[in-house]
Design a protein around this motif. Structure first.
Motif, PDB file in Angstrom:
ATOM      1  N   MET A   1       1.035  -1.158  -0.296  1.00  0.00           N
ATOM      2  CA  MET A   1       0.256   0.028  -0.441  1.00  0.00           C
ATOM      3  C   MET A   1       1.165   1.230  -0.136  1.00  0.00           C
ATOM      4  SD  MET A   1      -3.421  -1.357   0.119  1.00  0.00           S
ATOM      5  CE  MET A   1      -4.243   0.301   0.371  1.00  0.00           C
ATOM      6  N   THR A   2       0.628   2.840  -0.864  1.00  0.00           N
ATOM      7  CA  THR A   2       1.194   3.522  -0.255  1.00  0.00           C
ATOM      8  C   THR A   2       0.383   4.548  -0.172  1.00  0.00           C
ATOM      9  OG1 THR A   2       0.214   4.472  -2.840  1.00  0.00           O
ATOM     10  CG2 THR A   2       2.648   2.751  -2.905  1.00  0.00           C
ATOM     11  N   ASP A   3       1.359   5.605   0.677  1.00  0.00           N
ATOM     12  CA  ASP A   3       0.565   7.363   1.011  1.00  0.00           C
ATOM     13  C   ASP A   3      -0.362   7.543  -0.438  1.00  0.00           C
ATOM     14  OD1 ASP A   3       3.570   7.059   2.662  1.00  0.00           O
ATOM     15  OD2 ASP A   3       1.218   6.374   3.385  1.00  0.00           O
ATOM     16  N   TYR A   4      -0.124   7.935  -0.529  1.00  0.00           N
ATOM     17  CA  TYR A   4      -0.371   8.493  -1.427  1.00  0.00           C
ATOM     18  C   TYR A   4      -0.777   8.207  -3.552  1.00  0.00           C
ATOM     19  CZ  TYR A   4       0.360  12.050   1.851  1.00  0.00           C
ATOM     20  OH  TYR A   4       0.345  12.277   2.918  1.00  0.00           O
ATOM     21  N   ASP A   5      -1.758   8.412  -4.305  1.00  0.00           N
ATOM     22  CA  ASP A   5      -2.085   7.881  -5.257  1.00  0.00           C
ATOM     23  C   ASP A   5      -0.351   8.987  -6.103  1.00  0.00           C
ATOM     24  OD1 ASP A   5      -3.937   6.345  -5.113  1.00  0.00           O
ATOM     25  OD2 ASP A   5      -5.069   8.341  -5.290  1.00  0.00           O
ATOM     26  N   ILE A   6      -0.259  10.289  -5.784  1.00  0.00           N
ATOM     27  CA  ILE A   6       1.031  10.799  -6.318  1.00  0.00           C
ATOM     28  C   ILE A   6       1.126  11.583  -5.632  1.00  0.00           C
ATOM     29  CG2 ILE A   6       0.924  12.823  -8.377  1.00  0.00           C
ATOM     30  CD1 ILE A   6      -1.366  11.209  -9.524  1.00  0.00           C
ATOM     31  N   SER A   7       2.801  12.144  -5.642  1.00  0.00           N
ATOM     32  CA  SER A   7       3.440  12.577  -4.553  1.00  0.00           C
ATOM     33  C   SER A   7       4.637  13.954  -5.922  1.00  0.00           C
ATOM     34  CB  SER A   7       5.150  12.423  -4.049  1.00  0.00           C
ATOM     35  OG  SER A   7       4.814  11.409  -3.888  1.00  0.00           O
ATOM     36  N   VAL A   8       4.224  14.659  -5.996  1.00  0.00           N
ATOM     37  CA  VAL A   8       4.266  16.398  -6.717  1.00  0.00           C
ATOM     38  C   VAL A   8       5.366  17.210  -5.850  1.00  0.00           C
ATOM     39  CG1 VAL A   8       3.346  18.777  -7.455  1.00  0.00           C
ATOM     40  CG2 VAL A   8       2.095  16.954  -7.932  1.00  0.00           C
ATOM     41  N   VAL A   9       6.413  17.148  -6.633  1.00  0.00           N
ATOM     42  CA  VAL A   9       8.162  17.490  -5.259  1.00  0.00           C
ATOM     43  C   VAL A   9       7.702  19.340  -6.243  1.00  0.00           C
ATOM     44  CG1 VAL A   9      10.307  17.720  -5.235  1.00  0.00           C
ATOM     45  CG2 VAL A   9       8.669  15.766  -5.201  1.00  0.00           C
ATOM     46  N   GLY A  10       7.603  20.088  -5.422  1.00  0.00           N
ATOM     47  CA  GLY A  10       8.171  21.460  -6.141  1.00  0.00           C
ATOM     48  C   GLY A  10       6.911  22.178  -5.930  1.00  0.00           C
ATOM     49  N   ALA A  11       6.591  23.323  -5.636  1.00  0.00           N
ATOM     50  CA  ALA A  11       5.672  24.327  -5.447  1.00  0.00           C
ATOM     51  C   ALA A  11       5.346  25.382  -6.410  1.00  0.00           C
ATOM     52  CB  ALA A  11       5.375  24.530  -3.591  1.00  0.00           C
ATOM     53  N   GLY A  12       6.341  25.621  -6.931  1.00  0.00           N
ATOM     54  CA  GLY A  12       5.676  26.804  -7.569  1.00  0.00           C
ATOM     55  C   GLY A  12       4.698  26.758  -8.513  1.00  0.00           C
ATOM     56  N   LEU A  13       4.518  27.477 -10.138  1.00  0.00           N
ATOM     57  CA  LEU A  13       3.135  27.998 -10.795  1.00  0.00           C
ATOM     58  C   LEU A  13       2.282  25.944 -10.803  1.00  0.00           C
ATOM     59  CD1 LEU A  13       3.332  30.913 -12.362  1.00  0.00           C
ATOM     60  CD2 LEU A  13       2.226  30.490  -9.702  1.00  0.00           C
ATOM     61  N   ALA A  14       3.912  25.728 -11.828  1.00  0.00           N
ATOM     62  CA  ALA A  14       3.745  24.216 -11.969  1.00  0.00           C
ATOM     63  C   ALA A  14       3.133  23.045 -11.414  1.00  0.00           C
ATOM     64  CB  ALA A  14       4.370  23.929 -13.268  1.00  0.00           C
ATOM     65  N   GLY A  15       4.402  22.873  -9.676  1.00  0.00           N
ATOM     66  CA  GLY A  15       3.263  22.183  -8.632  1.00  0.00           C
ATOM     67  C   GLY A  15       2.332  22.267  -8.270  1.00  0.00           C
ATOM     68  N   GLN A  16       2.049  23.481  -8.490  1.00  0.00           N
ATOM     69  CA  GLN A  16       0.833  23.684  -7.667  1.00  0.00           C
ATOM     70  C   GLN A  16      -0.596  23.275  -7.657  1.00  0.00           C
ATOM     71  OE1 GLN A  16       0.342  27.504  -4.541  1.00  0.00           O
ATOM     72  NE2 GLN A  16       2.337  28.059  -6.028  1.00  0.00           N
ATOM     73  N   ILE A  17      -0.292  24.427  -9.737  1.00  0.00           N
ATOM     74  CA  ILE A  17      -1.202  23.627 -10.321  1.00  0.00           C
ATOM     75  C   ILE A  17      -1.611  22.316 -11.077  1.00  0.00           C
ATOM     76  CG2 ILE A  17      -2.568  23.995 -12.922  1.00  0.00           C
ATOM     77  CD1 ILE A  17      -1.688  27.052 -12.662  1.00  0.00           C
ATOM     78  N   ALA A  18      -0.490  21.909 -11.316  1.00  0.00           N
ATOM     79  CA  ALA A  18      -0.704  19.955 -11.385  1.00  0.00           C
ATOM     80  C   ALA A  18      -1.860  19.534  -9.757  1.00  0.00           C
ATOM     81  CB  ALA A  18       0.712  19.516 -11.215  1.00  0.00           C
ATOM     82  N   ALA A  19      -0.765  19.752  -8.749  1.00  0.00           N
ATOM     83  CA  ALA A  19      -1.697  19.125  -7.658  1.00  0.00           C
ATOM     84  C   ALA A  19      -2.957  19.367  -7.392  1.00  0.00           C
ATOM     85  CB  ALA A  19      -0.820  19.850  -5.911  1.00  0.00           C
ATOM     86  N   ILE A  20      -3.516  20.439  -7.438  1.00  0.00           N
ATOM     87  CA  ILE A  20      -4.334  20.735  -7.443  1.00  0.00           C
ATOM     88  C   ILE A  20      -5.568  20.359  -8.574  1.00  0.00           C
ATOM     89  CG2 ILE A  20      -6.817  22.646  -8.427  1.00  0.00           C
ATOM     90  CD1 ILE A  20      -4.158  24.107  -7.181  1.00  0.00           C
TER      91      ILE A  20
END
Length: 400
Positions: A1-20
């Protein structure tokens, strides 16, 4: 089992929009990045396709009040060379759009994204540095600088040019520099911009004014490094006079605002954009000079593709080769945009007469042939859109 489906590393504009985007598709997302102060005075021009994507995510209504429409984009030859190109205007009305896109200051854009992340139940924000990243055929394991470990089925590298995600996947890069520096600033002016963006082509690179709300505009002025150093040492009044002179007083009296920044120009492209359980978005995968409003728009197309691949069947586990599918779908778009920006930039710097002739001839064609201009405009805001319109343009021409 994994904690999350997806990890996004980096919270610039691209990282934030990818996470959302991926959280809104139903995936459980970890957004991993240290909490850092943001003091970004730059602006971002987003084209129609990108705006429609933000609107589908429910973000645009909070961003629009801080933005200015780009309804006319014009290119003016600001060189003193023997072969000068004509002024070319691109009007969004020619392709039945109210605007090509909108120009947005990065601060309100970041604020809107942070607010959306704060209320998104499928996003867990982890304020830490991804120290080490281990990839296996089954999962991704990320060890943080606080000693904790995060596991996920997939990882998105949005961690910039020195991406640890890219290094962990064993993906190389090709980088090259230019003898140029970009001065980035905002300025007020006494005459209205009327939602017109003007790009002067100069011997040192583009000088690009883009509208902001009210009688304000943003500017990217590409010059030689020694010129940048000299202009940064000027007083605000002296720099304002330089900007007004370069703009031929088109916007009246200019007043440059505090916060002028400079950025050395370079380009970078990864050897691959996806592999196994890894995808690279934003400057982890591609970076080039601020020409033609391509940067974040290209990153958003990365995210749209990832949403199609990872968010289409959220009731199923993420496939171990999802990164390979991302690579196949993104390679042509990223490479074509990277090389076209590089070619345009080099053509401005070249003193080789045949190169100047080709550039001038191309702008002459765009100025005189409205079907070609319409195709280029559609292709500029969305890859494939211009090509799809060719049959209807031909049919309209035959009917006339």
């Amino acid at each position: 089992m994994t904690d999350y489906d997806i990890s996004v590393v980096g919270a610039g504009l691209a990282g934030q929009i990818a996470a959302i985007a991926l959280a809104r598709s139903g995936r459980h997302v970890a957004l991993i990045a240290p909490n850092t102060a943001r003091n970004d005075q730059r602006t971002t021009a987003l084209m129609d396709q990108s705006i429609r994507f933000l609107d589908r995510l429910g973000l645009w209504k909070n961003i629009e009040p801080s933005s200015a429409a780009l309804s006319i984009m014009q290119i003016i030859d600001g060189t003193d060379r023997l072969l000068r190109a004509p002024t070319v205007q691109f009007r969004s009305s020619e392709i039945s759009l109210p605007a090509f896109g909108w120009n947005i200051p990065n601060k309100p854009l970041n604020d809107a994204l942070e607010q959306a992340i704060a209320i998104e139940p499928n996003i867990t924000v982890i304020e830490a540095v991804a120290d080490t990243i281990e990839l296996t055929p089954e999962q991704v394991e990320i060890t943080l600088d606080n000693g904790e470990t995060v596991t996920s089925a997939f990882v998105i590298g949005a961690d910039g040019r020195k991406s640890k995600v890219r290094d962990a996947a064993g993906i190389g890069v090709r980088s090259w520099g230019y003898p140029q520096t970009a001065l980035v600033m905002n300025f007020a002016h006494t005459l209205p911009h009327s939602n017109v963006s003007t790009e002067f082509h100069t011997p040192t690179g583009p000088f690009t004014q883009v509208p902001l709300p009210g009688n304000r505009s943003s500017l990217v002025w590409v010059v030689k490094p020694e010129q940048a150093a000299e202009m940064l040492a000027l007083s605000t009044e002296e720099l304002s006079a330089r900007v007004e002179q370069r703009m031929q007083s088109m916007l009246g009296k200019v007043t440059v605002e505090d916060g002028v920044q400079s950025w050395p120009l370079s380009s970078m492209t990864a050897d691959r954009f996806g592999k196994g359980r890894v995808a690279l978005v934003g400057e982890a995968g591609h970076a080039f000079p601020p020409i033609g409003a391509q940067g974040l728009n290209l990153s958003l197309r990365d995210i749209m593709t990832l949403t199609d691949i990872l968010g289409a069947s959220t009731n199923k586990p993420i496939a171990g080769d999802a990164g390979n599918a991302f690579e196949r779908r993104r390679k042509v778009d990223v490479m074509s945009r990277t090389w076209s920006v590089d070619l345009l930039n080099r053509s401005l710097l070249s003193s080789f007469l045949p190169v100047q002739m080709l550039r001038a001839a191309g702008l002459h064609l765009l100025s005189g042939l409205s079907p070609l201009r319409s195709t280029i405009m559609r292709e500029g805001i969305e890859p494939g859109r211009g090509l799809k319109a060719i049959p209807s343009l031909l049919w309209a021409g035959l009917k006339r």
